[in-house]
Design an enzyme around this catalytic site. Sequence first.
Site, PDB file in Angstrom:
ATOM      1  N   ASP A 133      40.058  53.284  33.321  1.00 42.88           N
ATOM      2  CA  ASP A 133      39.496  53.682  34.611  1.00 42.88           C
ATOM      3  C   ASP A 133      38.430  54.764  34.469  1.00 42.88           C
ATOM      4  O   ASP A 133      37.835  55.160  35.481  1.00 42.88           O
ATOM      5  CB  ASP A 133      40.607  54.198  35.539  1.00 42.88           C
ATOM      6  CG  ASP A 133      41.389  53.064  36.195  1.00 42.88           C
ATOM      7  OD1 ASP A 133      40.771  52.035  36.514  1.00 42.88           O
ATOM      8  OD2 ASP A 133      42.615  53.219  36.370  1.00 42.88           O
ATOM      9  N   ASP A 183      40.068  39.242  38.155  1.00 45.63           N
ATOM     10  CA  ASP A 183      40.575  40.216  37.176  1.00 45.63           C
ATOM     11  C   ASP A 183      40.959  39.508  35.870  1.00 45.63           C
ATOM     12  O   ASP A 183      40.569  39.922  34.785  1.00 45.63           O
ATOM     13  CB  ASP A 183      41.809  40.964  37.726  1.00 45.63           C
ATOM     14  CG  ASP A 183      41.523  41.738  39.014  1.00 45.63           C
ATOM     15  OD1 ASP A 183      41.557  42.957  39.007  1.00 45.63           O
ATOM     16  OD2 ASP A 183      41.234  41.080  40.048  1.00 45.63           O
ATOM     17  N   THR A 220      39.799  46.800  42.629  1.00 44.07           N
ATOM     18  CA  THR A 220      40.107  45.443  43.105  1.00 44.07           C
ATOM     19  C   THR A 220      40.221  45.412  44.640  1.00 44.07           C
ATOM     20  O   THR A 220      39.858  44.425  45.280  1.00 44.07           O
ATOM     21  CB  THR A 220      41.405  44.922  42.439  1.00 44.07           C
ATOM     22  OG1 THR A 220      41.230  45.029  41.025  1.00 44.07           O
ATOM     23  CG2 THR A 220      41.672  43.468  42.769  1.00 44.07           C
TER      24      THR A 220
HETATM   25  N1  LIG Z   1      48.576  55.757  43.232  1.00 48.33           N
HETATM   26  C1  LIG Z   1      47.419  55.828  42.575  1.00 48.33           C
HETATM   27  N2  LIG Z   1      46.823  57.016  42.422  1.00 48.33           N
HETATM   28  C2  LIG Z   1      45.663  57.098  41.792  1.00 48.33           C
HETATM   29  N3  LIG Z   1      45.007  56.056  41.258  1.00 48.33           N
HETATM   30  C3  LIG Z   1      45.567  54.845  41.362  1.00 48.33           C
HETATM   31  C4  LIG Z   1      46.786  54.680  42.020  1.00 48.33           C
HETATM   32  N4  LIG Z   1      47.096  53.382  41.991  1.00 48.33           N
HETATM   33  C5  LIG Z   1      46.100  52.770  41.313  1.00 48.33           C
HETATM   34  N5  LIG Z   1      45.185  53.657  40.929  1.00 48.33           N
HETATM   35  C6  LIG Z   1      43.992  53.412  40.125  1.00 48.33           C
HETATM   36  O1  LIG Z   1      42.847  53.695  40.852  1.00 48.33           O
HETATM   37  C7  LIG Z   1      41.860  52.735  40.577  1.00 48.33           C
HETATM   38  C8  LIG Z   1      40.953  52.733  41.725  1.00 48.33           C
HETATM   39  O2  LIG Z   1      40.560  54.062  41.869  1.00 48.33           O
HETATM   40  P1  LIG Z   1      39.479  54.463  42.880  1.00 48.33           P
HETATM   41  O3  LIG Z   1      39.017  55.821  42.598  1.00 48.33           O
HETATM   42  O4  LIG Z   1      38.412  53.423  42.873  1.00 48.33           O
HETATM   43  O5  LIG Z   1      40.244  54.437  44.275  1.00 48.33           O
HETATM   44  S1  LIG Z   1      39.846  53.677  45.602  1.00 48.33           S
HETATM   45  O6  LIG Z   1      40.001  52.258  45.385  1.00 48.33           O
HETATM   46  O7  LIG Z   1      38.464  54.097  45.945  1.00 48.33           O
HETATM   47  O8  LIG Z   1      40.773  54.202  46.613  1.00 48.33           O
HETATM   48  C9  LIG Z   1      42.625  51.482  40.352  1.00 48.33           C
HETATM   49  O9  LIG Z   1      41.900  50.633  39.483  1.00 48.33           O
HETATM   50  P2  LIG Z   1      42.009  49.031  39.639  1.00 48.33           P
HETATM   51  O10 LIG Z   1      43.473  48.663  39.529  1.00 48.33           O
HETATM   52  O11 LIG Z   1      41.209  48.571  38.460  1.00 48.33           O
HETATM   53  O12 LIG Z   1      41.398  48.665  40.957  1.00 48.33           O
HETATM   54  C10 LIG Z   1      43.895  51.987  39.696  1.00 48.33           C
HETATM   55  O13 LIG Z   1      43.812  52.009  38.300  1.00 48.33           O
HETATM   56 MG   LIG Z   2      40.681  50.388  37.483  1.00 47.24          MG
HETATM   57 MG   LIG Z   3      41.184  46.799  37.424  1.00 51.13          MG
HETATM   58 MG   LIG Z   4      44.347  46.950  39.192  1.00 54.08          MG
END
Ligand SMILES: Nc1ncnc2c1ncn2[C@@H]1O[C@H](COP(=O)(O)OS(=O)(=O)O)[C@@H](OP(=O)(O)O)[C@H]1O
Ligand SMILES: [Mg+2]
Ligand SMILES: [Mg+2]
Ligand SMILES: [Mg+2]
Length: 386
Positions: A330, A64, A161
């Site tokens: 996102d 990251d 991630t």
């Molecule tokens: N509590 C909560 N609710 C909703 N969304 C959240 C939450 N926490 C984090 N995030 C954000 O979700 C990103 C990942 O979303 P996804 O749709 O890929 O979800 S998943 O990993 O398939 O479950 C993830 O992106 P990354 O941090 O870049 O991985 C977050 O930005």
């Molecule tokens: Mg993200």
């Molecule tokens: Mg990210």
């Molecule tokens: Mg993240």
Amino acid sequence: MEGVRKLDIVGSVESNEYSKELDVAVRAVQMACFLCQKVQESLISKSSSQVQSKDDNSPVTVADWSVQATVSWLLSQSFGSENVSIVAEEDVVSLSKADAAGLLKAVVNTVNDCLAEAPRFGLQGPAMALGASEVIEAIGRCNSSGGPTGRFWALDPVDGTLGFVRGDQYAVALALIENGEAVLGVLGCPNYPMRKEWLSYQHRYHRIISKLTPPTSESWDKGCVMYAWKGSGEAWMQPLIQGDKKLVWPNSARPVQVSSIENPALATFCEPVEKSNSSHSFTAGLAHSVGLRKQPLRVYSMVKYATIARGDAEVFMKFARAGYKEKIWDHAAGVVIIEEAGGVVSDAGGRRLDFSKGIYLEGLDRAIYSVLAELNTLHRPPPHGK
Ligand SMILES: Nc1ncnc2c1ncn2[C@@H]1O[C@H](COP(=O)(O)OS(=O)(=O)O)[C@@H](OP(=O)(O)O)[C@H]1O
Ligand SMILES: [Mg+2]
Ligand SMILES: [Mg+2]
Ligand SMILES: [Mg+2]
């Protein structure tokens, strides 16, 4: 031939007002994917000790920070740091702490290993390896707060991630936002499989196949970068650069389009893997009520946007818990790509996402949807949506 003509247009430097931005962004995302593939391999073959936990308990890795530093450095190098403003997910606070020296060293090495390959991707690397302070500076420079005027980049260095550390799907997302509108979207999807059926089996596939069968180019051909610029009516996909090959623009890019399925019973909807990121029970009820009959496709990250743009799924739904504020990085890249591939993205009220209000998607009505026009009853969900 129509296809050749289109490739010429994409390859041409004169083709649109964002040509240079697009060219640099795609090359930078190709490099970021290369970086991530290396880190993911080493994460899976070693232990998870390289995975840190952020204040909100979400994971963050060497990849990251390294991707954020690399892309930030490349954009500054290409356009001049005084002209580049970036909103991105990671900060330098935990990296700069005294007890994080080992982590910082790993990031600096990863960034330098990647930047050393820049010429292969058609970009210029640094004359000398970057020092820790330059890497910290490149990450910390991504501190724009966005807003309604001017031009800035929105970067999610590793989206999904959790999928990344599990050896599964993840994405590198870079968008250019101008006067509040996302105008350019680039999405690197290093594990996007050649066959869509493998999207939901990636984890198992990776573990089983990579241990038992030496990958042949046919079975292992995966990974792509998708891109589009607003108003072009076209979205493109090019394969990742494999091995030590050189990127020759436009690297056999081909156009992608959303699906043309009109019958909801044949449509697939995709959603986050984690129940905590989107209510699975609520989307199951909603899907059923509008006639969707297939099992949901649960995929980590903005690869969900890629599946819609490529026509591998027809609907995307994300209902985060009440109070969660979605971030622009996102979504911005995915929105441009889906819209130019012929789809729509909105909230549950049918409104387009607003990238002009800072780092969050303010005023979002309950959910994020991408639904083909033929299936758009989802824009009128029951009143008790979460
Ligand atoms: N509590 C909560 N609710 C909703 N969304 C959240 C939450 N926490 C984090 N995030 C954000 O979700 C990103 C990942 O979303 P996804 O749709 O890929 O979800 S998943 O990993 O398939 O479950 C993830 O992106 P990354 O941090 O870049 O991985 C977050 O930005
Ligand atoms: Mg993200
Ligand atoms: Mg990210
Ligand atoms: Mg993240």
